[in-house]
Write a protein that holds these residues in place. Sequence first.
Motif, PDB file in Angstrom:
ATOM      1  N   LEU A 253       0.893  -1.269   0.027  1.00 62.81           N
ATOM      2  CA  LEU A 253       0.146   0.055  -0.035  1.00 62.81           C
ATOM      3  C   LEU A 253       0.981   1.139  -0.025  1.00 62.81           C
ATOM      4  N   PRO A 254       0.251   2.274  -0.360  1.00 63.66           N
ATOM      5  CA  PRO A 254       1.122   3.590  -0.295  1.00 63.66           C
ATOM      6  C   PRO A 254       1.723   3.736   0.922  1.00 63.66           C
ATOM      7  N   GLN A 255       2.939   4.398   1.256  1.00 63.41           N
ATOM      8  CA  GLN A 255       3.343   4.663   2.596  1.00 63.41           C
ATOM      9  C   GLN A 255       2.771   5.461   3.113  1.00 63.41           C
ATOM     10  N   GLU A 256       2.305   6.762   2.820  1.00 65.81           N
ATOM     11  CA  GLU A 256       1.301   7.524   3.298  1.00 65.81           C
ATOM     12  C   GLU A 256      -0.107   7.281   3.619  1.00 65.81           C
ATOM     13  N   ILE A 257      -0.505   6.795   4.788  1.00 65.15           N
ATOM     14  CA  ILE A 257      -2.023   6.659   4.752  1.00 65.15           C
ATOM     15  C   ILE A 257      -2.755   7.143   5.969  1.00 65.15           C
ATOM     16  N   GLU A 258      -3.755   7.951   6.158  1.00 72.09           N
ATOM     17  CA  GLU A 258      -4.370   8.407   7.237  1.00 72.09           C
ATOM     18  C   GLU A 258      -5.863   7.851   7.286  1.00 72.09           C
ATOM     19  N   THR A 259      -6.165   7.504   8.681  1.00 67.80           N
ATOM     20  CA  THR A 259      -7.379   6.976   8.775  1.00 67.80           C
ATOM     21  C   THR A 259      -8.264   8.009   9.513  1.00 67.80           C
ATOM     22  N   ARG A 260      -9.353   8.581   9.128  1.00 69.61           N
ATOM     23  CA  ARG A 260     -10.256   9.414   9.433  1.00 69.61           C
ATOM     24  C   ARG A 260     -11.574   8.637  10.260  1.00 69.61           C
ATOM     25  N   ILE A 261     -11.955   9.112  11.258  1.00 67.63           N
ATOM     26  CA  ILE A 261     -13.109   8.708  11.932  1.00 67.63           C
ATOM     27  C   ILE A 261     -14.146   9.763  11.866  1.00 67.63           C
ATOM     28  N   TYR A 262     -15.379   9.295  11.392  1.00 66.48           N
ATOM     29  CA  TYR A 262     -16.515  10.164  11.385  1.00 66.48           C
ATOM     30  C   TYR A 262     -17.567   9.516  12.129  1.00 66.48           C
ATOM     31  N   ASP A 263     -18.232  10.684  12.669  1.00 67.84           N
ATOM     32  CA  ASP A 263     -19.732  10.241  13.751  1.00 67.84           C
ATOM     33  C   ASP A 263     -20.571   9.941  12.325  1.00 67.84           C
ATOM     34  N   ALA A 264     -20.976   8.632  12.537  1.00 67.54           N
ATOM     35  CA  ALA A 264     -22.010   8.099  11.310  1.00 67.54           C
ATOM     36  C   ALA A 264     -23.446   8.820  11.392  1.00 67.54           C
ATOM     37  N   ASP A 265     -23.793   9.496  12.471  1.00 66.95           N
ATOM     38  CA  ASP A 265     -25.064  10.291  12.479  1.00 66.95           C
ATOM     39  C   ASP A 265     -24.930  11.560  11.826  1.00 66.95           C
ATOM     40  N   THR A 266     -23.828  12.360  12.240  1.00 70.95           N
ATOM     41  CA  THR A 266     -23.741  13.689  11.858  1.00 70.95           C
ATOM     42  C   THR A 266     -22.731  13.910  10.695  1.00 70.95           C
ATOM     43  N   GLY A 267     -21.815  13.180  10.502  1.00 71.00           N
ATOM     44  CA  GLY A 267     -20.828  13.061   9.370  1.00 71.00           C
ATOM     45  C   GLY A 267     -19.623  13.992   9.832  1.00 71.00           C
ATOM     46  N   ASP A 268     -19.749  14.306  11.270  1.00 72.70           N
ATOM     47  CA  ASP A 268     -18.671  15.111  11.748  1.00 72.70           C
ATOM     48  C   ASP A 268     -17.336  14.556  11.740  1.00 72.70           C
ATOM     49  N   LEU A 269     -16.134  14.935  11.353  1.00 71.67           N
ATOM     50  CA  LEU A 269     -14.725  14.591  11.583  1.00 71.67           C
ATOM     51  C   LEU A 269     -14.420  14.579  13.165  1.00 71.67           C
ATOM     52  N   VAL A 270     -14.181  13.284  13.500  1.00 67.72           N
ATOM     53  CA  VAL A 270     -14.002  13.122  15.238  1.00 67.72           C
ATOM     54  C   VAL A 270     -12.415  12.937  15.379  1.00 67.72           C
ATOM     55  N   GLU A 271     -11.786  12.317  14.607  1.00 65.06           N
ATOM     56  CA  GLU A 271     -10.385  11.978  14.579  1.00 65.06           C
ATOM     57  C   GLU A 271      -9.747  11.853  13.402  1.00 65.06           C
ATOM     58  N   ALA A 272      -8.362  12.058  13.249  1.00 59.52           N
ATOM     59  CA  ALA A 272      -7.410  11.644  12.131  1.00 59.52           C
ATOM     60  C   ALA A 272      -6.337  11.208  12.790  1.00 59.52           C
ATOM     61  N   TRP A 273      -6.002   9.916  12.269  1.00 62.29           N
ATOM     62  CA  TRP A 273      -4.943   9.476  12.795  1.00 62.29           C
ATOM     63  C   TRP A 273      -4.172   8.773  11.647  1.00 62.29           C
ATOM     64  N   PRO A 274      -2.766   8.528  11.849  1.00 59.66           N
ATOM     65  CA  PRO A 274      -1.908   7.822  10.901  1.00 59.66           C
ATOM     66  C   PRO A 274      -1.824   6.344  10.907  1.00 59.66           C
ATOM     67  N   GLY A 275      -1.950   5.721   9.797  1.00 57.94           N
ATOM     68  CA  GLY A 275      -1.788   4.225   9.872  1.00 57.94           C
ATOM     69  C   GLY A 275      -3.262   3.677   9.276  1.00 57.94           C
ATOM     70  N   PHE A 276      -3.533   2.503   9.233  1.00 56.86           N
ATOM     71  CA  PHE A 276      -4.452   1.700   8.369  1.00 56.86           C
ATOM     72  C   PHE A 276      -4.966   0.278   8.846  1.00 56.86           C
ATOM     73  N   ASP A 277      -5.710  -0.236   8.182  1.00 57.01           N
ATOM     74  CA  ASP A 277      -5.987  -1.641   8.466  1.00 57.01           C
ATOM     75  C   ASP A 277      -6.736  -1.835  10.041  1.00 57.01           C
ATOM     76  N   ILE A 278      -7.328  -1.023  10.270  1.00 56.12           N
ATOM     77  CA  ILE A 278      -8.003  -0.967  11.717  1.00 56.12           C
ATOM     78  C   ILE A 278      -8.560  -2.190  12.072  1.00 56.12           C
ATOM     79  N   SER A 279      -8.976  -2.557  13.187  1.00 53.63           N
ATOM     80  CA  SER A 279      -9.384  -3.742  13.877  1.00 53.63           C
ATOM     81  C   SER A 279     -11.057  -3.823  13.566  1.00 53.63           C
ATOM     82  N   TRP A 280     -11.700  -2.750  13.305  1.00 49.62           N
ATOM     83  CA  TRP A 280     -12.881  -2.683  13.389  1.00 49.62           C
ATOM     84  C   TRP A 280     -13.462  -3.349  11.767  1.00 49.62           C
ATOM     85  N   CYS A 281     -12.683  -3.626  10.900  1.00 52.81           N
ATOM     86  CA  CYS A 281     -12.742  -4.208   9.734  1.00 52.81           C
ATOM     87  C   CYS A 281     -12.708  -5.707   9.773  1.00 52.81           C
ATOM     88  N   GLU A 282     -13.407  -6.484   8.897  1.00 46.79           N
ATOM     89  CA  GLU A 282     -13.257  -7.954   8.780  1.00 46.79           C
ATOM     90  C   GLU A 282     -12.027  -8.290   8.087  1.00 46.79           C
TER      91      GLU A 282
END
Length: 350
Positions: A317-346
């Motif tokens: 994958l590209p070396q630079e990846i950011e994971t952004r966390i959004y509130d599902a109801d409002t669409g507001d950006l809650v967090e922005a972190w470096p990294g990927f492949d988070i544990s919420w995914c199957e």
Amino acid sequence: IGGGPEANLSTTFTTPPAGVLALERDPDGDDRIVSRTIGGSDATPVFTAENIDDFRATSAYLVASIVDEETMRVIVVDRASGEQADAALPGPGTVLGLQVSERGQLYGFTFTDQDVSAESGRKNVLFTGSLAGAFDHAEPDPVVVGGEEPSIDRWRFVPETSSLLLNDFSGDLTLVDRTDPEGEVSSFGTALSIEGVARSTYTALIDRIEEGFVELDLATGEQQVVSTADLGGERLLGHMIPLADGGTLRSYALLEEGIPTTSDVVIVDPEGEAREVASTSDGEALQQVCASPSVQYIAVAVSPIAGNAYGGQVQTLPQEIETRIYDADTGDLVEAWPGFDISWCEVGPW
């Protein structure tokens, strides 16, 4: 039977912040898997290695595939004690498609022999085993279908069951009970891919050759075509993830003169009504989307397109990846972190 004055009782409680694990690769040092919480402080490393290819996690264990010089290893970590164990592999080869099941604390992967050829060797054979068993040197078992070990393209653990949903390279879609030594299967025809199995349900989201995306009831074999969503303009569907309420999490790329540009991430309810959650900007590539277990948050992994070299892992994958966390109801950006492949995914983003 009783009497007396009436009273209203009330109580309040607070749930802990949502937590997640993510993979951060470092081209100049060790890769690491870190723990983060929504609204929390800095990331806490939970596992480091020189080259981490993939990982998945249950409530009790973390399992990671790493590249150790020219070989691959699978390491299981007890999240409570930090103790580590090497999972037994069928031999030297390549491990892909790492997944876990909370029920029974299981893990699985597809395995290809290092010296595979057209005449001999295993290619994409699915193995599953116990995460706790890795500490007792228990070997994972190959999945047998009709007396053979088929080559598997896509697969999923079926939540809260002992079953596996398999899609082989011929397109055959089958349901296998991993506890059945005879390898008896339920056949569901052919499919292009398995998009996922919704949590707390027995419903899989399948991409059929003719029907397109369908919701398949694995108990009855009944299916219904997934409703389309009209976002306006010419769009290309990218991701489609099933949600427990019957809706789907999707991404659509906007096409301009046939070329994908920006992407929109939307939640589509069972009736086909779409609610936008997030979008990418010009110059960004969407890598993956997935939802937290409660669907309170949506994770969107993006990477810059320009000047972003690919890494050298087995699954690049590209070396630079950011994971952004959004509130599902409002669409507001809650967090922005470096990294990927988070544990919420199957599964990982590959």
